[in-house]
Design an enzyme around this catalytic site. Structure first.
Site, PDB file in Angstrom:
ATOM      1  N   LYS A   1       0.814  -1.221   0.000  1.00  0.00           N
ATOM      2  CA  LYS A   1       0.000   0.000   0.000  1.00  0.00           C
ATOM      3  C   LYS A   1       0.849   1.274   0.000  1.00  0.00           C
ATOM      4  O   LYS A   1       0.441   2.301  -0.531  1.00  0.00           O
ATOM      5  CB  LYS A   1      -0.931   0.003   1.213  1.00  0.00           C
TER       6      LYS A   1
ATOM      7  N   GLU B   1      -9.856   5.618   3.240  1.00  0.00           N
ATOM      8  CA  GLU B   1     -10.658   4.515   3.765  1.00  0.00           C
ATOM      9  C   GLU B   1      -9.703   3.366   4.026  1.00  0.00           C
ATOM     10  O   GLU B   1      -8.651   3.280   3.405  1.00  0.00           O
ATOM     11  CB  GLU B   1     -11.719   4.093   2.749  1.00  0.00           C
TER      12      GLU B   1
ATOM     13  N   SER C   1       1.615  -9.651  -0.995  1.00  0.00           N
ATOM     14  CA  SER C   1       1.317  -8.218  -0.915  1.00  0.00           C
ATOM     15  C   SER C   1       1.453  -7.629   0.484  1.00  0.00           C
ATOM     16  O   SER C   1       1.615  -6.430   0.638  1.00  0.00           O
ATOM     17  CB  SER C   1      -0.085  -7.948  -1.457  1.00  0.00           C
TER      18      SER C   1
END
Lengths: 397, 265
Positions: free
Chosen positions: A88, A110, A376
């Site tokens: 991210k 969010e 990830s």
């Protein structure tokens, strides 16, 4: 491939937002198109990615996992080793630098699993920006550790108690905040979803994953991979890995969350089992009832617990460029345990879906095939939830 | 579409402005919505805005979100709202404008929505998450069916874009009073009157203002600058609290009080 003037990938994408936000989307697109070509901005971004995020992340040959599954050679793209523990941050650094250049003083985001919230709070701290994170009450319960991290980083975590109290509702509330504070606030969308230019911009920031992996796999094996595997919620880690291989003869597999099983209706398999509609600013596949109301998604992995998906994935599905399959909560847990025991790596529950898919399908590959799984995120955030489920003190909700 | 134009024309001739109340259809049930609509028409409503329930109303504040949820729990969806409009059309000449998000319209079908709207006497449709850049297909269907695609303009739009929106809208241009979501507010932005004056000067079509307007005093303050005033959440709050005759009387009185400052003279 670039979307058309209004942000469409084939029929998908676009800008379905209240009029109040349209000028902000134009402003953002203009700023992004100008800056991302600018050498000075690119140098600044590259510097942060290397010195702060710790890129490039390794492409790790998982010897024991390969042996355990008896299928293809398995390589893990170690996004779990990036600062804050997930991919991210690639996107939040990019958007944070962009927001600062645009003169915005406040970031909002969010979050579902909390990874995007942590990555946004991190960048806000780094760049000296105010930060509010919207998170569903259900996810706050499931991802307590990440809530504490965000607060320690100086962000305010705003709990959202509407709807299913998860990612979709957090995004509704973030959009409402943005509509209200659009003049000085930048909304850091965490996936390749939302209105144009987000799907394109987030993809471009995440494409560093695939660019690195391509160079690394060529160096280590002397060839292109056979297949790329990544989990898909909104789809940013998958798109980031896939996109630089778009024109190569490489198979793309996106793994969605089948939750309790597709037949139960409790799942988040938007592409596998959804239909086309508009949610959160773009046309894409989504989970909905016949009257167009959005249905609640379910996954043990909060980052996949979303009834929509990025529009470019919808385009890939229709054109056949990527294939999308789903694995259940239980299968993902098996993948989680397998990677922990064979390689000494705790994957995020989201990434465990990609491991699980290969666990279920490894026999279909040849030993000389090369498969890259996008790892990830790291699983520390999920330890409490996983141990509760495994010890039977709490059913997989 | 013609009914909306006629209302603004007739009111204009008398120096009057339009009161446009909003309720969510099916909150708390369709029969109450029907009664409320007729009561409001009797008490001075000139055009009625009927909200179509949707699970994720991202331009709405807590009041209309809650109303939308109540209606969805009752199983109310677009087709029911269209049928409600049909019943109202049979009982009243008041123009009806639906306000609903795009996805339910898309799933029902653009051509089907437009056709059914026209058949049930709906005069216009406002889709708050469908900016003109994405509205091409819907506009064609709506205009072909004789239903006005009403566009919104916002304080962030800028005058150039507002002029474009005014050229594209039908029925009226809906100016959003605040940079924000729906919901009753005790204070409206201090710059709103100046903004409306500026917009009024450049826009030929009927102009309505809405979002946040909650009292007869606020209506009075805005009346000189516009052709119509929309009041939503302040009415929906009353619908949430009361039932039966008490509700009809309260909403009727409130609508009459809101209409007062809009009468000429």
């Amino acid at each position: 491939m670039q979307p058309d003037r209004h942000g469409h990938f084939g029929p998908y994408g676009g800008r379905f937002v209240p009029e109040t936000l349209m000028p902000a989307l134009f402003e953002l697109e203009t700023a992004y198109r100008r800056l991302h070509r600018q050498p000075e901005f690119r140098r600044e971004l590259a510097w942060y990615l290397q010195e702060y995020v710790g890129r490039p992340t390794p492409l790790y040959f998982a010897r024991q996992l390969t042996a355990a599954l008896g299928g293809p050679k398995i390589y893990l793209k170690r996004e779990d080793l990036a600062h804050t523990g997930a991919h991210k941050i690639n996107n939040t650094i990019g958007q944070g630098l962009l927001a600062r250049r645009m003169g915005k003083k406040r970031l909002i985001a969010e979050t579902g699993a909390g990874q995007h919230g942590v990555a946004t709070a991190t960048v806000a701290a780094l760049l000296g920006l105010e930060c509010d994170i919207f998170m569903g009450t259900e996810d706050i319960r499931r991802q307590r550790l990440n809530v504490i991290r965000m607060e320690l980083l100086g962000a305010r975590v705003i709990s959202v108690a509407s709807g299913s109290c998860t990612l979709k509702d957090a995004m509704n509330e973030a959009i409402r905040d943005w509509v209200t504070n659009v003049r000085h606030t930048h909304y850091v969308i965490g996936s390749v979803a939302g209105p144009h230019p987000y799907p394109m911009m987030v993809r471009d920031f995440q494409a560093v994953i695939g660019r690195e992996a391509k160079a690394q796999v060529k160096q280590q094996t002397g060839r292109l991979p056979t297949c790329l595997v990544a989990c898909v919620g909104g789809g940013s880690n998958a798109m980031g890995l896939f996109y630089p291989f778009l024109h190569d003869p490489v198979r793309f597999v996106g793994v969605e969350a089948a939750g309790h099983g597709l037949h139960t209706g409790h799942h988040s398999a938007t592409l596998v089992a959804g239909t086309v509609g508009v949610l959160h600013g773009s046309l894409s596949y989504l989970l909905q009832d016949p009257w167009g109301n959005i249905q609640e998604a379910h996954s043990l992995a909060p980052g996949l617990d979303y009834p929509g998906v990025g529009p470019q994935h919808s385009f890939f599905k229709d054109t056949g460029r990527a294939e999308y399959q789903a694995v259940t909560d239980d299968e993902a847990l098996a993948g989680f345990k397998l990677l922990a025991k064979t390689e000494g790596i705790l994957p995020a529950l989201e990434s465990a879906h990609a491991i699980a898919w290969l666990q279920l399908n490894s026999r279909r590959f040849n030993p000389e095939d090369v498969v890259i799984i996008n790892l990830s995120g790291r699983g520390d955030k999920d330890v409490e939830a996983v141990s509760a489920v495994l010890s039977g003190t709490q059913p997989a909700t | 579409m013609k009914r909306i134009a006629a209302v603004f024309r007739h009111l204009g001739e008398r120096g009057e402005k339009a009161l446009i109340p909003f309720i969510t259809a099916g909150d708390p049930d369709l029969e109450t919505s029907y009664q409320l609509a007729l009561q409001m028409a009797a008490q001075g409503a000139d055009i009625l805005e009927l909200g179509v329930p949707f699970s994720d109303p991202l331009a709405d504040g807590p009041t209309i979100q809650a109303a939308s949820n109540r209606a969805i729990r009752n199983g109310v969806h677009l087709e029911d709202v269209l049928q409600l409009a049909g019943r109202l059309r049979a009982a009243s000449p008041m123009p009806l404008v639906l306000m609903g998000y795009y996805n339910p319209v898309l799933q029902y079908g653009l051509a089907r929505t437009a056709r059914m709207a026209a058949e049930n006497g709906v005069d216009g449709v406002i889709i708050p998450d469908l900016p003109p850049e994405e509205a091409g297909a819907w506009r064609r269907e709506a205009l072909a069916a004789g239903v006005a695609p009403v566009l919104l303009a916002a304080p962030t739009s800028g005058l150039k874009r507002i002029q474009r929106l005014a050229a594209l809208t039908r029925g009226f241009l809906y100016y959003v009073s605040v940079t924000g979501i729906t919901g009753a507010r005790s204070q409206l932005p201090p710059e709103l009157q100046d903004e409306l004056q500026e917009v009024r000067r450049r826009v030929k079509c009927p102009l309505a203002v809405g979002f946040g307007i909650a009292s007869p005093e606020q209506v009075k303050m805005l009346a000189p600058y516009v052709d119509g005033v929309v009041v939503g959440s302040a009415i929906v709050q009353r619908v949430a609290k009361l039932r039966g005759q008490e509700l009809l009387k309260e909403v009727g009185d409130f609508v009459a009080a809101l209409k007062n400052p809009l009468r000429g003279g």
